[in-house]
Write a protein that holds these residues in place. Structure first.
Motif, PDB file in Angstrom:
ATOM      1  N   LEU A  75     -37.722  25.580  83.175  1.00  0.00           N
ATOM      2  CA  LEU A  75     -37.057  27.281  83.091  1.00  0.00           C
ATOM      3  C   LEU A  75     -37.258  27.530  81.592  1.00  0.00           C
ATOM      4  CD1 LEU A  75     -35.007  29.290  83.768  1.00  0.00           C
ATOM      5  CD2 LEU A  75     -33.243  27.777  82.797  1.00  0.00           C
ATOM      6  N   TRP A  84     -34.409  34.932  83.733  1.00  0.00           N
ATOM      7  CA  TRP A  84     -34.930  33.436  83.749  1.00  0.00           C
ATOM      8  C   TRP A  84     -36.533  33.495  84.642  1.00  0.00           C
ATOM      9  CZ3 TRP A  84     -35.827  31.875  88.821  1.00  0.00           C
ATOM     10  CH2 TRP A  84     -35.058  32.499  89.909  1.00  0.00           C
ATOM     11  N   ALA A 126     -39.146  30.591  86.134  1.00  0.00           N
ATOM     12  CA  ALA A 126     -39.277  29.239  86.765  1.00  0.00           C
ATOM     13  C   ALA A 126     -40.675  28.682  86.537  1.00  0.00           C
ATOM     14  CB  ALA A 126     -38.450  29.029  87.943  1.00  0.00           C
ATOM     15  N   SER A 170     -36.063  35.661  87.937  1.00  0.00           N
ATOM     16  CA  SER A 170     -34.798  36.564  88.449  1.00  0.00           C
ATOM     17  C   SER A 170     -35.491  37.866  88.444  1.00  0.00           C
ATOM     18  CB  SER A 170     -33.679  36.581  87.205  1.00  0.00           C
ATOM     19  OG  SER A 170     -34.180  36.888  85.920  1.00  0.00           O
ATOM     20  N   LYS A 218     -29.054  31.614  82.808  1.00  0.00           N
ATOM     21  CA  LYS A 218     -28.958  30.042  83.028  1.00  0.00           C
ATOM     22  C   LYS A 218     -28.179  29.964  84.260  1.00  0.00           C
ATOM     23  CE  LYS A 218     -30.451  28.365  78.427  1.00  0.00           C
ATOM     24  NZ  LYS A 218     -29.791  27.721  77.483  1.00  0.00           N
ATOM     25  N   TRP A 271     -29.846  30.860  87.412  1.00  0.00           N
ATOM     26  CA  TRP A 271     -30.822  29.934  87.652  1.00  0.00           C
ATOM     27  C   TRP A 271     -30.157  28.726  88.501  1.00  0.00           C
ATOM     28  CZ3 TRP A 271     -35.443  28.157  88.031  1.00  0.00           C
ATOM     29  CH2 TRP A 271     -35.722  26.839  87.889  1.00  0.00           C
ATOM     30  N   TYR A 317     -29.450  29.363  91.976  1.00  0.00           N
ATOM     31  CA  TYR A 317     -31.015  29.529  92.550  1.00  0.00           C
ATOM     32  C   TYR A 317     -31.244  28.065  92.738  1.00  0.00           C
ATOM     33  CZ  TYR A 317     -35.952  30.000  93.018  1.00  0.00           C
ATOM     34  OH  TYR A 317     -37.147  30.069  93.483  1.00  0.00           O
TER      35      TYR A 317
END
Length: 133
Positions: free
Chosen positions: A4, A15, A17, A30, A41, A44, A47
């Protein structure tokens, strides 16, 4: 290799990934920005715990999508204090999305027009996990 990265853009945070950590076929970033790094965060983390739908979208609850809409609304003076309509379940449309937001209702309509690009981004990334009409 980092799973991340949090990136600051114009005072807000998204964010991003690593592809190995995304849901299969899902987004790798995002679709909206957050006011703090911690908020990005936290999204995330949600997610990562959310299942995929097997068709390229991550499944989120209605409440999670409502929260993301409110976060997107934070950036608009037109949305200050506005009551946003909830995402509504629908049979998957041609793009595969199973929810919509009625853009002609709410308080105020200007806010929803401002949020249109955020809604499109969220619809491309997420489907409703709960099929409550």
């Amino acid at each position: 290799m980092e799973a991340l990265k949090i990136i600051e853009q114009d005072g807000r945070y998204i964010w991003v990934a690593h592809p190995a950590t995304t849901n299969p076929g899902g987004v790798g970033f995002s679709p909206i920005s957050f006011s703090t790094e911690d908020a990005a965060k936290a999204d995330w983390d949600i997610y990562l715990r959310s299942p995929g739908d097997g068709k390229g979208r991550t499944l989120r609850t209605r409440e999670q999508i409502e929260t993301l809409l409110r976060v997107a609304a934070e950036t608009s003076p037109e949305c200050n204090g506005a009551s946003l309509p909830s995402p509504q379940w629908q049979k998957e449309d041609a793009s595969g999305c199973n929810w919509y937001v009625d853009m002609d209702t709410g308080d105020p309509v200007k806010c929803l027009k401002y949020l249109e690009s955020a809604i499109i981004g969220l619809q491309a990334a997420y489907n409703l996990i709960d099929k409550v009409a």
